[in-house]
Design a protein around this motif. Structure first.
Motif, PDB file in Angstrom:
ATOM      1  N   GLN A   1      -6.726   1.224  12.743  1.00  0.00           N
ATOM      2  CA  GLN A   1      -8.028   1.293  12.078  1.00  0.00           C
ATOM      3  C   GLN A   1      -8.439  -0.076  11.542  1.00  0.00           C
ATOM      4  OE1 GLN A   1      -8.014   4.215   8.930  1.00  0.00           O
ATOM      5  NE2 GLN A   1      -7.010   5.744  10.205  1.00  0.00           N
ATOM      6  N   GLU A   2      -9.758  -0.224  11.377  1.00  0.00           N
ATOM      7  CA  GLU A   2     -10.244  -1.432  10.728  1.00  0.00           C
ATOM      8  C   GLU A   2      -9.677  -1.475   9.311  1.00  0.00           C
ATOM      9  OE1 GLU A   2     -14.460  -3.499   9.474  1.00  0.00           O
ATOM     10  OE2 GLU A   2     -14.439  -2.004  11.070  1.00  0.00           O
ATOM     11  N   ASP A   3      -9.155  -2.611   8.907  1.00  0.00           N
ATOM     12  CA  ASP A   3      -8.497  -2.785   7.605  1.00  0.00           C
ATOM     13  C   ASP A   3      -7.262  -1.910   7.440  1.00  0.00           C
ATOM     14  OD1 ASP A   3     -10.420  -4.667   6.788  1.00  0.00           O
ATOM     15  OD2 ASP A   3     -11.745  -3.087   6.029  1.00  0.00           O
ATOM     16  N   GLY A   4      -6.717  -1.415   8.548  1.00  0.00           N
ATOM     17  CA  GLY A   4      -5.548  -0.544   8.486  1.00  0.00           C
ATOM     18  C   GLY A   4      -4.321  -1.228   7.923  1.00  0.00           C
ATOM     19  N   LEU A   5      -4.141  -2.497   8.245  1.00  0.00           N
ATOM     20  CA  LEU A   5      -2.991  -3.235   7.728  1.00  0.00           C
ATOM     21  C   LEU A   5      -3.060  -3.340   6.203  1.00  0.00           C
ATOM     22  CD1 LEU A   5      -0.424  -4.882   8.034  1.00  0.00           C
ATOM     23  CD2 LEU A   5      -1.857  -6.875   8.531  1.00  0.00           C
ATOM     24  N   ASP A   6      -4.222  -3.695   5.688  1.00  0.00           N
ATOM     25  CA  ASP A   6      -4.373  -3.792   4.234  1.00  0.00           C
ATOM     26  C   ASP A   6      -4.159  -2.438   3.568  1.00  0.00           C
ATOM     27  OD1 ASP A   6      -4.864  -6.527   4.100  1.00  0.00           O
ATOM     28  OD2 ASP A   6      -7.016  -6.263   4.422  1.00  0.00           O
ATOM     29  N   LEU A   7      -4.672  -1.395   4.180  1.00  0.00           N
ATOM     30  CA  LEU A   7      -4.497  -0.057   3.617  1.00  0.00           C
ATOM     31  C   LEU A   7      -3.030   0.357   3.656  1.00  0.00           C
ATOM     32  CD1 LEU A   7      -5.647   2.445   2.345  1.00  0.00           C
ATOM     33  CD2 LEU A   7      -6.272   3.275   4.618  1.00  0.00           C
ATOM     34  N   ALA A   8      -2.343   0.063   4.753  1.00  0.00           N
ATOM     35  CA  ALA A   8      -0.920   0.392   4.852  1.00  0.00           C
ATOM     36  C   ALA A   8      -0.126  -0.342   3.779  1.00  0.00           C
ATOM     37  CB  ALA A   8      -0.384   0.050   6.244  1.00  0.00           C
ATOM     38  N   LEU A   9      -0.400  -1.616   3.598  1.00  0.00           N
ATOM     39  CA  LEU A   9       0.293  -2.386   2.560  1.00  0.00           C
ATOM     40  C   LEU A   9       0.018  -1.813   1.170  1.00  0.00           C
ATOM     41  CD1 LEU A   9      -0.326  -5.970   3.950  1.00  0.00           C
ATOM     42  CD2 LEU A   9       1.912  -4.892   3.630  1.00  0.00           C
ATOM     43  N   GLU A  10      -1.205  -1.402   0.938  1.00  0.00           N
ATOM     44  CA  GLU A  10      -1.567  -0.807  -0.351  1.00  0.00           C
ATOM     45  C   GLU A  10      -0.836   0.518  -0.571  1.00  0.00           C
ATOM     46  OE1 GLU A  10      -5.552   1.205  -2.278  1.00  0.00           O
ATOM     47  OE2 GLU A  10      -5.797  -0.603  -1.062  1.00  0.00           O
ATOM     48  N   LEU A  11      -0.808   1.361   0.444  1.00  0.00           N
ATOM     49  CA  LEU A  11      -0.115   2.644   0.342  1.00  0.00           C
ATOM     50  C   LEU A  11       1.378   2.457   0.080  1.00  0.00           C
ATOM     51  CD1 LEU A  11      -1.849   4.566   3.258  1.00  0.00           C
ATOM     52  CD2 LEU A  11      -2.030   5.112   0.818  1.00  0.00           C
ATOM     53  N   ILE A  12       1.969   1.498   0.777  1.00  0.00           N
ATOM     54  CA  ILE A  12       3.395   1.214   0.601  1.00  0.00           C
ATOM     55  C   ILE A  12       3.660   0.742  -0.829  1.00  0.00           C
ATOM     56  CG2 ILE A  12       5.237  -0.392   1.263  1.00  0.00           C
ATOM     57  CD1 ILE A  12       3.981  -0.215   4.169  1.00  0.00           C
ATOM     58  N   ALA A  13       2.898  -0.228  -1.284  1.00  0.00           N
ATOM     59  CA  ALA A  13       3.102  -0.765  -2.637  1.00  0.00           C
ATOM     60  C   ALA A  13       2.899   0.305  -3.702  1.00  0.00           C
ATOM     61  CB  ALA A  13       2.159  -1.948  -2.876  1.00  0.00           C
ATOM     62  N   ASP A  14       1.895   1.146  -3.522  1.00  0.00           N
ATOM     63  CA  ASP A  14       1.619   2.206  -4.500  1.00  0.00           C
ATOM     64  C   ASP A  14       2.738   3.244  -4.553  1.00  0.00           C
ATOM     65  OD1 ASP A  14      -0.777   1.002  -5.173  1.00  0.00           O
ATOM     66  OD2 ASP A  14      -2.026   2.417  -4.043  1.00  0.00           O
ATOM     67  N   ALA A  15       3.408   3.450  -3.449  1.00  0.00           N
ATOM     68  CA  ALA A  15       4.422   4.509  -3.367  1.00  0.00           C
ATOM     69  C   ALA A  15       5.804   4.077  -3.862  1.00  0.00           C
ATOM     70  CB  ALA A  15       4.541   5.000  -1.925  1.00  0.00           C
ATOM     71  N   LEU A  16       6.022   2.776  -3.955  1.00  0.00           N
ATOM     72  CA  LEU A  16       7.372   2.297  -4.244  1.00  0.00           C
ATOM     73  C   LEU A  16       7.531   1.803  -5.676  1.00  0.00           C
ATOM     74  CD1 LEU A  16       8.072   0.303  -0.960  1.00  0.00           C
ATOM     75  CD2 LEU A  16       8.952   2.570  -1.599  1.00  0.00           C
ATOM     76  N   PRO A  17       8.478   2.376  -6.397  1.00  0.00           N
ATOM     77  CA  PRO A  17       8.811   1.814  -7.701  1.00  0.00           C
ATOM     78  C   PRO A  17       9.486   0.459  -7.497  1.00  0.00           C
ATOM     79  CG  PRO A  17      10.355   3.554  -7.131  1.00  0.00           C
ATOM     80  CD  PRO A  17       9.303   3.527  -6.056  1.00  0.00           C
ATOM     81  N   ALA A  18       9.531  -0.347  -8.536  1.00  0.00           N
ATOM     82  CA  ALA A  18      10.049  -1.719  -8.439  1.00  0.00           C
ATOM     83  C   ALA A  18      11.398  -1.831  -7.721  1.00  0.00           C
ATOM     84  CB  ALA A  18      10.105  -2.355  -9.821  1.00  0.00           C
ATOM     85  N   PRO A  19      12.410  -1.013  -8.053  1.00  0.00           N
ATOM     86  CA  PRO A  19      13.703  -1.181  -7.371  1.00  0.00           C
ATOM     87  C   PRO A  19      13.637  -0.941  -5.856  1.00  0.00           C
ATOM     88  CG  PRO A  19      13.956   0.179  -9.321  1.00  0.00           C
ATOM     89  CD  PRO A  19      12.487  -0.007  -9.099  1.00  0.00           C
ATOM     90  N   LEU A  20      12.754  -0.068  -5.425  1.00  0.00           N
ATOM     91  CA  LEU A  20      12.662   0.221  -3.988  1.00  0.00           C
ATOM     92  C   LEU A  20      11.817  -0.800  -3.230  1.00  0.00           C
ATOM     93  CD1 LEU A  20      12.498   4.112  -3.763  1.00  0.00           C
ATOM     94  CD2 LEU A  20      14.445   2.569  -3.440  1.00  0.00           C
ATOM     95  N   ARG A  21      11.136  -1.674  -3.939  1.00  0.00           N
ATOM     96  CA  ARG A  21      10.368  -2.724  -3.260  1.00  0.00           C
ATOM     97  C   ARG A  21      11.313  -3.707  -2.580  1.00  0.00           C
ATOM     98  NH1 ARG A  21       4.759  -3.838  -6.096  1.00  0.00           N
ATOM     99  NH2 ARG A  21       4.098  -1.669  -6.266  1.00  0.00           N
TER     100      ARG A  21
END
Length: 136
Positions: A63-83
Motif C-alpha cells: 500500500q501507499e505509505d505501507g512501510l511507514d504504517l507497518a513501522l508505526e504498528l510495530i512500534a506501537d505494539a512493542l513495549p521497550a524490552p521487546l524493541r
C-alpha cells in the motif's frame, strides 16, 4: 486503517518487512521459521497464524505509505524490552543469507529510528547477528 498488532504479530511483521526489503530468500525464510520455533518469546505463539501475518504484512507493504504504517504498528505494539528483541530478529534475518543488501541496511536504520533504539545498542545487536551467521 490497520488493526492494532499484538507483540507476536509485531515481531513477525518486523521479520517479514526486513526480508521483503530486497527479496525474500530461502535462507531468510529458514531463519524466520527457526526463530519462531525456538525462541522463548514465541513459546505461547499460535504458529498457525504465521502465514496470515506474513500475508497481512506483505499486503500492507504494497500500500501507499505501507512501510511507514507497518513501522508505526510495530512500534506501537512493542513495549521497550521487546524493541531490542525485534531489532535482533531483524538483524538475524538480514544476516541469514550472508550479505546485507543496501535496502536491508536502510530498513534496519528506519526500524532503529522508529523503535528509538540507542545507536550503541543497535550496533552491538548488529555485530552479534553478524557473528552468529558468519560462515568463515
Amino acid at each position: 486503517m490497520q488493526r492494532k498488532l499484538d507483540h507476536h504479530a509485531a515481531l513477525i511483521y518486523t521479520m517479514v518487512m526486513v526480508s521483503a526489503a530486497d527479496r525474500i530468500s530461502d535462507a531468510e525464510l529458514d531463519i524466520m521459521t527457526y526463530l519462531v520455533e525456538h525462541l522463548p518469546i514465541f513459546q505461547d505463539f499460535d504458529r498457525s497464524r504465521i502465514d496470515d501475518l506474513g500475508r497481512e504484512c506483505a499486503e500492507l507493504l504494497d500500500q501507499e505509505d505501507g512501510l511507514d504504517l507497518a513501522l508505526e504498528l510495530i512500534a506501537d505494539a512493542l513495549p521497550a524490552p521487546l524493541r531490542e528483541t525485534a531489532y535482533a530478529l531483524a538483524c538475524d534475518v538480514v544476516a541469514a543469507d550472508g550479505a546485507a543488501m543496501q535496502l536491508e541496511l536502510r530498513m534496519l536504520e528506519m526500524l532503529r529510528h522508529r523503535l528509538n533504539l540507542d545507536r550503541l545498542v543497535a550496533s552491538a545487536i548488529e555485530r552479534a547477528a553478524s557473528a552468529r551467521h558468519r560462515i568463515a
